[in-house]
Design a protein around this motif. Structure first.
Motif, mmCIF file in Angstrom:
data_model
loop_
_atom_site.group_PDB
_atom_site.id
_atom_site.type_symbol
_atom_site.label_atom_id
_atom_site.label_comp_id
_atom_site.label_asym_id
_atom_site.label_seq_id
_atom_site.Cartn_x
_atom_site.Cartn_y
_atom_site.Cartn_z
ATOM 1 N N UNK A 10 -9.256 -21.623 34.724
ATOM 2 C CA UNK A 10 -7.907 -21.910 34.258
ATOM 3 C C UNK A 10 -7.728 -23.409 34.063
ATOM 4 N N UNK A 11 -6.943 -23.774 33.054
ATOM 5 C CA UNK A 11 -6.510 -25.159 32.902
ATOM 6 C C UNK A 11 -5.042 -25.238 33.324
ATOM 7 N N UNK A 12 -4.440 -26.417 33.382
ATOM 8 C CA UNK A 12 -3.045 -26.493 33.839
ATOM 9 C C UNK A 12 -2.094 -25.582 33.057
ATOM 10 N N UNK A 13 -2.295 -25.461 31.753
ATOM 11 C CA UNK A 13 -1.414 -24.629 30.936
ATOM 12 C C UNK A 13 -1.540 -23.153 31.331
ATOM 13 N N UNK A 14 -2.773 -22.665 31.426
ATOM 14 C CA UNK A 14 -2.960 -21.246 31.741
ATOM 15 C C UNK A 14 -2.615 -20.952 33.200
ATOM 16 N N UNK A 15 -2.825 -21.929 34.102
ATOM 17 C CA UNK A 15 -2.455 -21.716 35.501
ATOM 18 C C UNK A 15 -0.940 -21.533 35.648
ATOM 19 N N UNK A 16 -0.185 -22.455 35.050
ATOM 20 C CA UNK A 16 1.272 -22.345 35.177
ATOM 21 C C UNK A 16 1.820 -21.167 34.375
ATOM 22 N N UNK A 17 1.108 -20.801 33.302
ATOM 23 C CA UNK A 17 1.487 -19.588 32.582
ATOM 24 C C UNK A 17 1.316 -18.356 33.457
ATOM 25 N N UNK A 18 0.184 -18.302 34.196
ATOM 26 C CA UNK A 18 -0.059 -17.198 35.125
ATOM 27 C C UNK A 18 1.017 -17.173 36.209
ATOM 28 N N UNK A 19 1.348 -18.347 36.743
ATOM 29 C CA UNK A 19 2.350 -18.425 37.805
ATOM 30 C C UNK A 19 3.705 -17.940 37.297
ATOM 31 N N UNK A 20 4.051 -18.314 36.069
ATOM 32 C CA UNK A 20 5.312 -17.865 35.479
ATOM 33 C C UNK A 20 5.338 -16.341 35.339
ATOM 34 N N UNK A 21 4.217 -15.764 34.920
ATOM 35 C CA UNK A 21 4.141 -14.311 34.797
ATOM 36 C C UNK A 21 4.274 -13.630 36.153
ATOM 37 N N UNK A 22 3.742 -14.255 37.201
ATOM 38 C CA UNK A 22 3.901 -13.711 38.552
ATOM 39 C C UNK A 22 5.386 -13.620 38.917
ATOM 40 N N UNK A 23 6.124 -14.696 38.642
ATOM 41 C CA UNK A 23 7.552 -14.694 38.977
ATOM 42 C C UNK A 23 8.322 -13.703 38.108
ATOM 43 N N UNK A 24 7.929 -13.589 36.851
ATOM 44 C CA UNK A 24 8.579 -12.608 35.968
ATOM 45 C C UNK A 24 8.330 -11.195 36.496
ATOM 46 N N UNK A 25 7.081 -10.911 36.902
ATOM 47 C CA UNK A 25 6.756 -9.593 37.443
ATOM 48 C C UNK A 25 7.585 -9.300 38.694
ATOM 49 N N UNK A 26 7.737 -10.297 39.547
ATOM 50 C CA UNK A 26 8.547 -10.105 40.755
ATOM 51 C C UNK A 26 10.004 -9.822 40.377
ATOM 52 N N UNK A 27 10.552 -10.575 39.425
ATOM 53 C CA UNK A 27 11.949 -10.373 39.012
ATOM 54 C C UNK A 27 12.150 -9.011 38.343
ATOM 55 N N UNK A 28 11.099 -8.485 37.738
ATOM 56 C CA UNK A 28 11.180 -7.171 37.097
ATOM 57 C C UNK A 28 10.941 -6.030 38.090
#
Length: 346
Positions: free
Chosen positions: A248-266
């Motif tokens: 992962x690079x910084x962009x894909x890492x933070x993208x993954x982290x954002x998806x984690x939070x979206x999954x939790x909110x869903x």
């Protein structure tokens, strides 16, 4: 070093990982202050063992200072993909301890080869929650064997730890607890009984965790009845692990982290994100707050409030797995019967 003779002995494999560190600190927080604690750190190398001890010491000093005078550290150097190293760890433990109270099997090695970014994009667009809960786009190499001519992931995550338990069972007898760390992704589809060492499997990591599930359900009753050992099966849910950072690079890492939070909110209960929350189930099991007959996972709600989630497991084939591991242990007993090493000399 003067080990405290009557202390509570805690051994955590993979202590340097995010989960291993958080298991250590959560357990230290929750153990009572009426007894000393010896924390046995494990690592493949001495520098990493010392680093883990330093990090835990700093955390204790800054967050639970009342434990500082109660806590003593030891280390065991062990590489679960090297059977001589496993045997050496047994000799060191047997020489220094009369009893181990808690043994966390937190082995988690994979043979990853990158990410199929096209498949990842398609999965995220189709179902973002499932894409970061049951991903199929992580590429793993097949046919990777150890120098012992065993499936490397099988040996690292299953047989190496199993063989160590086989050897130190007498140290765990009469009250010791074993906590196996499984995975959310340990479905039956990931394991073929024609490939128990996972050499042909494109999902060897997930297959190894399926083996852990079956091993637990085949053995926990017998361990309790014959040896007085309590064994538990847990999984940490989904959290930020450093094992996949190289892809992962910084962009894909933070993208993954954002998806984690979206999954939790869903509504996903498994996106704990925090290693501290992920360590909830392992520590709860160690403290006798879960059932041996069920797999228990670390979970949280949308706001991050943690809880335990119990799951039933399809145990088809558990006796076959248990017999295979038992027979393989006998083979290695014979191979290693003249081998004596000392890990502190490495």
């Amino acid at each position: 070093m003067s080990l405290i003779k009557d202390s509570v002995k805690v051994m955590i494999t993979g202590t340097s990982s995010n989960l291993g560190f958080n298991i250590a600190v959560r357990l230290l927080e929750q153990l009572p202050n009426d007894k000393e604690i010896t924390l046995i750190v494990t690592s493949r190398t001495l520098p990493k063992a010392k680093e883990s001890i330093s990090e835990i010491k700093n955390h204790v000093k800054n967050n639970i200072p009342e434990k500082t005078k109660l806590l003593e550290f030891d280390y065991i150097l062990v590489d679960f993909t090297d059977m001589v190293s496993v045997l050496s760890a047994y000799y060191d433990l047997d020489k220094r301890y009369k009893h181990i109270d808690y043994l966390f099997i937190n082995a988690a090695q994979g043979v990853y080869n990158g990410i199929d970014w096209y498949s990842a994009t398609v999965e995220v667009l189709k179902n973002p929650v499932d894409a970061v809960t049951n991903p199929t786009y992580k590429l793993q190499r097949t046919g990777v064997a150890s120098n012992d001519n065993l499936g490397l992931v099988f040996q690292a995550n299953v047989f190496g730890p199993y063989y160590l338990i086989h050897r130190v069972k007498h140290l765990l007898a009469k009250g010791g607890k074993i906590i196996w760390i499984s995975s959310l992704m340990s479905h039956p589809k990931y394991l073929s009984f024609n490939d128990l060492q996972l050499l042909r499997s494109p999902e060897s990591y997930e297959g190894s965790k399926r083996l852990v599930d079956l091993l637990h359900f085949a053995s926990y009753r017998r361990l309790k009845e014959e040896d007085g050992i309590l064994q538990y099966l847990v999984h940490p849910g989904i959290f930020t692990s450093f094992s996949f950072f190289q892809f992962l690079n910084p962009f894909t890492y933070y993208g993954m982290l954002m998806l984690f939070y979206i999954a939790r909110m869903l509504g996903s209960p498994y996106h704990n994100i925090s290693g501290y929350i992920a360590a909830n189930a392992p520590v709860a099991a160690a403290l006798g707050k879960t059932k041996q007959s069920l797999k228990v996972g670390s979970a949280c709600n949308r706001s991050g409030k943690e809880y335990l989630k119990y799951e039933e497991v399809d145990t088809t084939g558990k006796e076959d797995v248990a017999k295979y591991l038992e027979d393989l242990s006998k083979e290695w007993d014979e191979k290693l019967k003249h081998q004596i090493t000392n890990s502190r000399q490495k």
